[in-house]
Design a protein around this motif. Structure first.
Motif, PDB file in Angstrom:
ATOM      1  N   ASP A 261       1.735   7.866   4.478  1.00 40.32           N
ATOM      2  CA  ASP A 261       2.048   7.659   5.899  1.00 40.32           C
ATOM      3  C   ASP A 261       0.825   7.791   6.807  1.00 40.32           C
ATOM      4  O   ASP A 261       0.943   7.654   8.031  1.00 40.32           O
ATOM      5  N   ILE A 262      -0.354   8.061   6.221  1.00 45.79           N
ATOM      6  CA  ILE A 262      -1.577   8.165   7.033  1.00 45.79           C
ATOM      7  C   ILE A 262      -2.464   6.937   6.787  1.00 45.79           C
ATOM      8  O   ILE A 262      -2.470   6.006   7.576  1.00 45.79           O
ATOM      9  N   SER A 319       0.740   8.781  13.093  1.00 48.04           N
ATOM     10  CA  SER A 319       0.588   8.355  11.694  1.00 48.04           C
ATOM     11  C   SER A 319      -0.131   7.012  11.675  1.00 48.04           C
ATOM     12  O   SER A 319      -0.441   6.448  12.731  1.00 48.04           O
ATOM     13  N   ALA A 323      -3.659   7.974  13.424  1.00 47.09           N
ATOM     14  CA  ALA A 323      -3.992   9.248  12.776  1.00 47.09           C
ATOM     15  C   ALA A 323      -5.334   9.154  12.061  1.00 47.09           C
ATOM     16  O   ALA A 323      -6.125  10.105  12.070  1.00 47.09           O
ATOM     17  N   GLN A 384      -0.884  17.551   7.023  1.00 50.00           N
ATOM     18  CA  GLN A 384      -1.025  17.114   8.415  1.00 50.00           C
ATOM     19  C   GLN A 384      -0.773  18.248   9.402  1.00 50.00           C
ATOM     20  O   GLN A 384      -1.529  18.449  10.352  1.00 50.00           O
TER      21      GLN A 384
END
Length: 411
Positions: A261-262, A319, A323, A384
């Motif tokens: 998700d990053i 994200s 991010a 995170q």
């Protein structure tokens, strides 16, 4: 000329320090470690600063700045050579032992070279001069991830499930091959360090004896005398939190950017972003060195700390690309922090300079403790969310820039 010679030293220790960011995911994979165990690389490396700063200070006082730098390069070279037997033994503890020796050499270099550059000219330009020298340090940290990604992380690392399917003999062969991937790079670095030591030995550096407390001096200064100056005490904490934040972010960047998700990228692809993170620090130091001719170092430090706090908050709350780019951008504003805090921490101290310098170098232990604590949090609340720790560090640096760095009269 003296400053030019010193910049090569700054380059080398930046290169060696940042190579840990590549070593961590590599050793994490081949030894099947969790975050807290893998971050022992940084704990060992930066722990050496705390344990060896005072002995290094005594060594530099006894040898002088030039011979101290030569000794630091030689010790670091011996540590780099230690990676050969560590890989042959396939022992994580042996790797940590070699890293400790390597870091001891860099500690000696830090104790000798930082104050030497700061004192190599007028006091009013010491922050700018040290920032310029640190820019070459950042060139080393920029190139190290690319070098490490090419030579250390280039091999495809098997997942725990893939490894479990191999026979015990095949597992051992595979793990040995992976460990040996670090042998030649570090042996090559050892040769470069020894050659640099010879070069510095042959070069005539100016002596700055008036700022060095000699072993036979009748008046002995203590560490507590230096700490009685509030700007030194707050500076020690400033270095602790700054190095802790910088190393935490750099150490977890490969694993963080590989998260689905990053950045959703491979570890080798992530090394390019690690290079951008450290490259930002290099660019920022060139810009910062010029800016400090017009802007007070304290003011610039406060502005950069506030921006970094906002960037950490952004990467924690978003994200994807946002991010990724927000955490990489932190490197740009990290740029002036170490040299500025260091120069402000030894401001107007005279013969106490070497004592304050040792204390400031000891504070680099923040690079051992804060990443480890973040690793523990990452194992429990996710990587995170664990970035709240660097956020607190930048908040303290903002305080140091605004108030803590002011030189106060001692009663």
């Amino acid at each position: 000329m003296a400053l030019g010679v010193l910049t090569t030293i700054f380059f080398m220790w930046g290169f060696l320090t940042c190579l840990n960011d590549i070593l961590i995911p590599h050793l994490k994979s081949i030894f099947q470690l969790n975050y807290a165990q893998a971050i022992l690389v940084q704990f060992t490396f930066f722990g050496a600063y705390f344990l060896m700063a005072l002995p290094s200070g005594k060594l530099v006082a006894a040898l002088g700045y030039k011979k101290g730098i030569v000794a630091g390069l030689a010790i670091a070279g011996i540590g780099a050579l230690g990676f050969w037997p560590a890989a042959a033994l396939h022992s994580y503890n042996a790797f940590l032992g070699a890293l400790f020796v390597l870091a001891t050499g860099i500690t000696v270099l830090q104790v000798a070279a930082n104050p030497y550059v700061a004192l190599l000219g007028p006091e009013r330009t010491s922050s700018s001069r040290l920032t310029l020298a640190q820019a070459l340090n950042s060139l080393g940290t920029t190139l190290a991830p690319l070098f490490g990604g090419l030579l250390i992380l280039s091999n495809v690392v098997k997942t725990p499930d893939e490894l479990a399917k191999l026979a015990p003999a095949q597992q051992l062969i595979y793990q040995t091959q992976q460990a040996q991937a670090v042998q030649m790079p570090y042996v090559g670095l050892a040769i470069v360090l020894f050659l640099l030591a010879v070069f510095v030995w042959l070069f005539r550096l100016p002596t700055l004896e008036e700022t060095t407390e000699k072993p036979g001096a009748t008046t002995k200064h203590t560490l507590m005398e230096a700490l009685r100056h509030p700007h030194v005490l707050f500076g020690v904490l400033g270095i602790f939190f700054y190095v802790g934040a910088e190393v935490s972010i750099g150490s977890f960047l490969v694993n963080y950017l590989a998260m689905p998700d990053i950045g959703h990228m491979s570890e080798q692809q992530a090394t390019h972003y690690v290079s951008l993170y450290w490259g930002g620090a290099m660019v920022g130091r060139f810009i910062g060195s010029a800016l400090m001719a017009k802007v007070l170092p304290r003011t610039l430090l406060s502005i950069f700390a506030a921006i970094n706090a906002l960037l950490v908050l952004t990467t924690m709350l978003t994200s994807g690309d946002m991010a990724v780019y927000s955490i990489v951008a932190i490197g740009l504003f990290n740029s002036i922090m170490f040299p500025t805090i260091f120069a402000l921490g030894i401001e107007r101290l005279g013969t106490l300079t070497s004592k304050a310098s040792s204390l400031l170098i000891m504070a680099i232990v923040g690079g051992a403790l804060i990443p480890y604590v973040q690793g523990v949090f990452a194992d429990h609340i996710g990587l995170q969310h664990a970035f709240f720790l660097p956020l607190l560090c930048y908040a303290y640096i903002l305080f140091y820039g605004v108030s803590g760095s002011k030189v106060r009269t001692i009663k």
